[in-house]
Design a protein around this motif. Structure first.
Motif, mmCIF file in Angstrom:
data_model
loop_
_atom_site.group_PDB
_atom_site.id
_atom_site.type_symbol
_atom_site.label_atom_id
_atom_site.label_comp_id
_atom_site.label_asym_id
_atom_site.label_seq_id
_atom_site.Cartn_x
_atom_site.Cartn_y
_atom_site.Cartn_z
ATOM 1 N N SER A 1 0.795 -1.089 -0.065
ATOM 2 C CA SER A 1 -0.201 -0.100 0.016
ATOM 3 C C SER A 1 0.849 1.492 0.163
ATOM 4 O O SER A 1 0.445 2.180 -0.319
ATOM 5 C CB SER A 1 -0.857 0.100 1.074
ATOM 6 N N ARG B 1 2.054 2.594 2.771
ATOM 7 C CA ARG B 1 1.620 3.225 4.114
ATOM 8 C C ARG B 1 2.421 2.700 5.064
ATOM 9 O O ARG B 1 2.705 1.217 5.164
ATOM 10 C CB ARG B 1 0.040 2.999 4.446
ATOM 11 N N ALA B 2 2.958 3.368 6.246
ATOM 12 C CA ALA B 2 3.522 2.778 7.213
ATOM 13 C C ALA B 2 3.568 3.857 8.520
ATOM 14 O O ALA B 2 3.093 4.771 8.235
ATOM 15 C CB ALA B 2 5.163 2.752 6.635
ATOM 16 N N THR B 3 3.973 3.182 9.498
ATOM 17 C CA THR B 3 4.268 4.055 10.830
ATOM 18 C C THR B 3 5.747 4.140 10.981
ATOM 19 O O THR B 3 6.379 3.019 10.914
ATOM 20 C CB THR B 3 3.433 3.563 11.918
ATOM 21 N N ALA C 1 2.252 -1.254 6.452
ATOM 22 C CA ALA C 1 1.022 -1.560 6.930
ATOM 23 C C ALA C 1 0.957 -3.151 6.632
ATOM 24 O O ALA C 1 -0.023 -3.553 7.322
ATOM 25 C CB ALA C 1 -0.007 -0.826 6.058
ATOM 26 N N GLU D 1 2.004 8.584 11.021
ATOM 27 C CA GLU D 1 1.736 7.778 9.665
ATOM 28 C C GLU D 1 2.528 8.390 8.727
ATOM 29 O O GLU D 1 3.120 9.713 8.684
ATOM 30 C CB GLU D 1 0.335 7.978 9.577
ATOM 31 N N LEU D 2 3.036 7.349 7.823
ATOM 32 C CA LEU D 2 3.992 7.712 6.779
ATOM 33 C C LEU D 2 3.331 7.109 5.276
ATOM 34 O O LEU D 2 2.763 6.221 5.274
ATOM 35 C CB LEU D 2 5.359 7.126 6.851
ATOM 36 N N GLU D 3 3.861 7.581 4.291
ATOM 37 C CA GLU D 3 3.545 7.216 3.084
ATOM 38 C C GLU D 3 4.962 6.955 2.202
ATOM 39 O O GLU D 3 5.918 7.849 2.517
ATOM 40 C CB GLU D 3 2.573 7.966 2.361
ATOM 41 N N PHE E 1 10.255 7.601 2.899
ATOM 42 C CA PHE E 1 9.084 7.687 3.288
ATOM 43 C C PHE E 1 8.896 9.196 3.771
ATOM 44 O O PHE E 1 10.018 9.825 4.007
ATOM 45 C CB PHE E 1 8.609 6.724 4.455
ATOM 46 N N TYR F 1 2.427 11.140 6.126
ATOM 47 C CA TYR F 1 1.139 10.900 5.251
ATOM 48 C C TYR F 1 0.536 12.080 5.191
ATOM 49 O O TYR F 1 0.065 12.861 6.226
ATOM 50 C CB TYR F 1 0.539 9.943 5.818
ATOM 51 N N PRO G 1 -3.435 13.003 4.050
ATOM 52 C CA PRO G 1 -4.490 12.549 3.118
ATOM 53 C C PRO G 1 -4.925 13.490 2.291
ATOM 54 O O PRO G 1 -4.639 14.662 2.149
ATOM 55 C CB PRO G 1 -5.606 12.815 4.564
#
Length: 146
Positions: free
Chosen positions: A69, A71-73, A102, A128-130, A140, A143, A145
């Motif tokens: 995805s 997405r990560a933390t 994720a 939250e990261l992307e 990264f 994040y 939105p």
């Protein structure tokens, strides 16, 4: 004859670029296209990273690529102020980090943007990261939105 930097001889080696092999080539090819891949086990169904020919949890060889995805933390990080390997010295300070994807695996990476510089929210564990990509390498950022 000296080059632009005044040095003679071949250009300095780059330590930030991957050397894909048979197993990792699909990963790096996807990253060059802005996609993050993980391997998933067909037996225990767990995802893992870095790419391996077998599942590190159940040892099954029934593993395949899956698009993550992105997405990560943030798990942990360190601000690097000195690095003598080219081209990292030109990037200091930078944020080396470990993130929890994720999909489950933990991954070493770099945090770009939003690194606590003036005007940025400070980094914090669990944020939250992307995924973003720099020169075909996954990094990264915080994040955002849509």
């Amino acid at each position: 004859m000296p080059g632009p930097s005044g040095r003679t001889g071949p250009p300095a080696a780059r330590f930030d670029l991957p050397e894909p092999d048979f197993l990792s080539r699909p990963y790096w090819d996807a990253a060059a296209q802005g996609r993050l891949l993980v391997r998933r086990c067909g037996s225990c169904h767990r995802a893992h990273h870095y790419p391996r020919e077998f599942c590190p949890y159940c040892w099954s060889e029934d593993v395949s690529w899956e698009t993550a995805s992105g997405r990560a933390t943030l798990y942990t990080w360190s601000v690097v102020h000195r690095n003598d390997l080219p081209p990292f010295g030109e990037r200091t300070p930078y944020v080396a980090a470990v993130v929890d994807l994720a999909e489950g695996p933990r991954m070493m990476t770099e945090i770009v943007e939003g690194t606590g510089a003036e005007g940025d929210a400070p980094l914090r564990a669990g944020m939250e990261l992307e995924a973003a990509f720099r020169d075909g390498v996954p990094v990264f950022r915080p994040y955002r939105p849509a």
